[in-house]
Write an enzyme that holds these catalytic residues in place. Sequence first.
Site, mmCIF file in Angstrom:
data_model
loop_
_atom_site.group_PDB
_atom_site.id
_atom_site.type_symbol
_atom_site.label_atom_id
_atom_site.label_comp_id
_atom_site.label_asym_id
_atom_site.label_seq_id
_atom_site.Cartn_x
_atom_site.Cartn_y
_atom_site.Cartn_z
ATOM 1 C CG ASP A 30 18.691 -15.957 -3.993
ATOM 2 O OD1 ASP A 30 19.684 -15.241 -3.736
ATOM 3 O OD2 ASP A 30 18.767 -17.020 -4.635
ATOM 4 C CG ASN A 78 24.316 -16.312 2.946
ATOM 5 O OD1 ASN A 78 23.149 -16.109 3.303
ATOM 6 N ND2 ASN A 78 24.596 -16.774 1.727
HETATM 7 C C1 IPE Z 1 19.880 -18.379 0.258
HETATM 8 O O1 IPE Z 1 20.395 -17.634 -0.788
HETATM 9 C C2 IPE Z 1 20.138 -17.703 1.559
HETATM 10 C C3 IPE Z 1 19.415 -16.467 1.771
HETATM 11 C C4 IPE Z 1 18.552 -15.920 0.960
HETATM 12 C C5 IPE Z 1 19.662 -15.812 3.032
HETATM 13 P P1 IPE Z 1 21.866 -17.915 -1.360
HETATM 14 O O2 IPE Z 1 22.064 -16.957 -2.471
HETATM 15 O O3 IPE Z 1 22.840 -17.914 -0.279
HETATM 16 O O4 IPE Z 1 21.719 -19.411 -1.911
HETATM 17 P P2 IPE Z 1 22.523 -20.200 -3.004
HETATM 18 O O5 IPE Z 1 23.983 -20.040 -2.683
HETATM 19 O O6 IPE Z 1 22.190 -19.597 -4.333
HETATM 20 O O7 IPE Z 1 22.035 -21.601 -2.908
HETATM 21 C C1 IPE Z 2 20.146 -12.780 -1.165
HETATM 22 O O1 IPE Z 2 20.654 -12.203 -2.325
HETATM 23 C C2 IPE Z 2 20.643 -12.121 0.071
HETATM 24 C C3 IPE Z 2 21.521 -12.950 0.900
HETATM 25 C C4 IPE Z 2 21.867 -14.186 0.669
HETATM 26 C C5 IPE Z 2 22.067 -12.323 2.082
HETATM 27 P P1 IPE Z 2 22.031 -12.685 -2.928
HETATM 28 O O2 IPE Z 2 23.112 -11.865 -2.352
HETATM 29 O O3 IPE Z 2 22.205 -14.143 -2.780
HETATM 30 O O4 IPE Z 2 21.822 -12.304 -4.446
HETATM 31 P P2 IPE Z 2 22.319 -13.148 -5.707
HETATM 32 O O5 IPE Z 2 21.729 -14.508 -5.571
HETATM 33 O O6 IPE Z 2 23.807 -13.175 -5.651
HETATM 34 O O7 IPE Z 2 21.777 -12.409 -6.865
HETATM 35 MG MG MG Z 3 21.698 -15.728 -3.926
#
Ligand code: IPE
Ligand code: IPE
Ligand code: MG
Length: 251
Positions: A30, A78
């Site tokens: 993340d 996602n």
């Molecule tokens: C969790 O991250 C899912 C993945 C890393 C694939 P998200 O960025 O989607 O989670 P939330 O929305 O902050 O809970």
């Molecule tokens: C995690 O990084 C990757 C996926 C969920 C695919 P994010 O895209 O959630 O990154 P932030 O949380 O917005 O910084």
């Molecule tokens: Mg995220």
Amino acid sequence: MGLFTGKKPSKAGKTGNTAALPRHIAIIMDGNGRWAKKRGLPRTAGHAVGVETFRTIATYCKNIGIDYLTIYAFSTENWKRPKEEVEAIMGLLEKYLYEAIEKMEKDGIRLRVMGDTAPLSEKLKKLIAETEMISDRLNGFQVNLCLNYGGRAEIVRAAQKYAEDYKSGKVSRLTEEAFSEYMYSAGIPDPDLIIRPSGELRFSNFLLWQSAYSEYYFTDVLWPDFSEKELDKAIESYKKRSRRFGAIESK
Ligand code: IPE
Ligand code: IPE
Ligand code: MG
């Protein structure tokens, strides 16, 4: 066989200080978007660097003797993101798998995908099938790539599959061990250590069943900045902990 359903530690004896390396590490990748935003870059640039971090960490895990690395790459939630971002992530996953197919035999990395692959593109499905076919021939270190994965969806799917087998007389009474066999993680020990970078203090639907007794490690570091050193820190923290699994400290 060899299943742990939150009752047995993997290498550390029954209770007490873990001391040993975690056998199975899981990571919620993340912070890619915030990493890019901080640099004035599009979010997809963060995802691209995130894939490189993943490669580095997977190789490191293999080299230090971890048996399983489970990576949360795309959740069932996602899909709510803008179409362009979803497409960019899927494109990066295709590229990753394409390259993995070329190298996995040489690198000694087995790959398994956990999640509902049905809504994925035909191209991605083909690449997944190919990586899994190669993996069947290999032994040792395994990466579990969670793709269109959700902990709740996994549990519901397992319940449905169990109900079908029950109706057809294939199985009888449901136990925790038997139910584990219906999860994507069948045959894989529960994660000993789950790492979430990026400062968020939640699970976001990750490994709800398997994490019953996992140790958690949270860090503010954003995933693209996560390094071998950061992983060492997480492992050091893990090694100092006392895992009791509901029992009391053994003398
Ligand atoms: C969790 O991250 C899912 C993945 C890393 C694939 P998200 O960025 O989607 O989670 P939330 O929305 O902050 O809970
Ligand atoms: C995690 O990084 C990757 C996926 C969920 C695919 P994010 O895209 O959630 O990154 P932030 O949380 O917005 O910084
Ligand atoms: Mg995220």
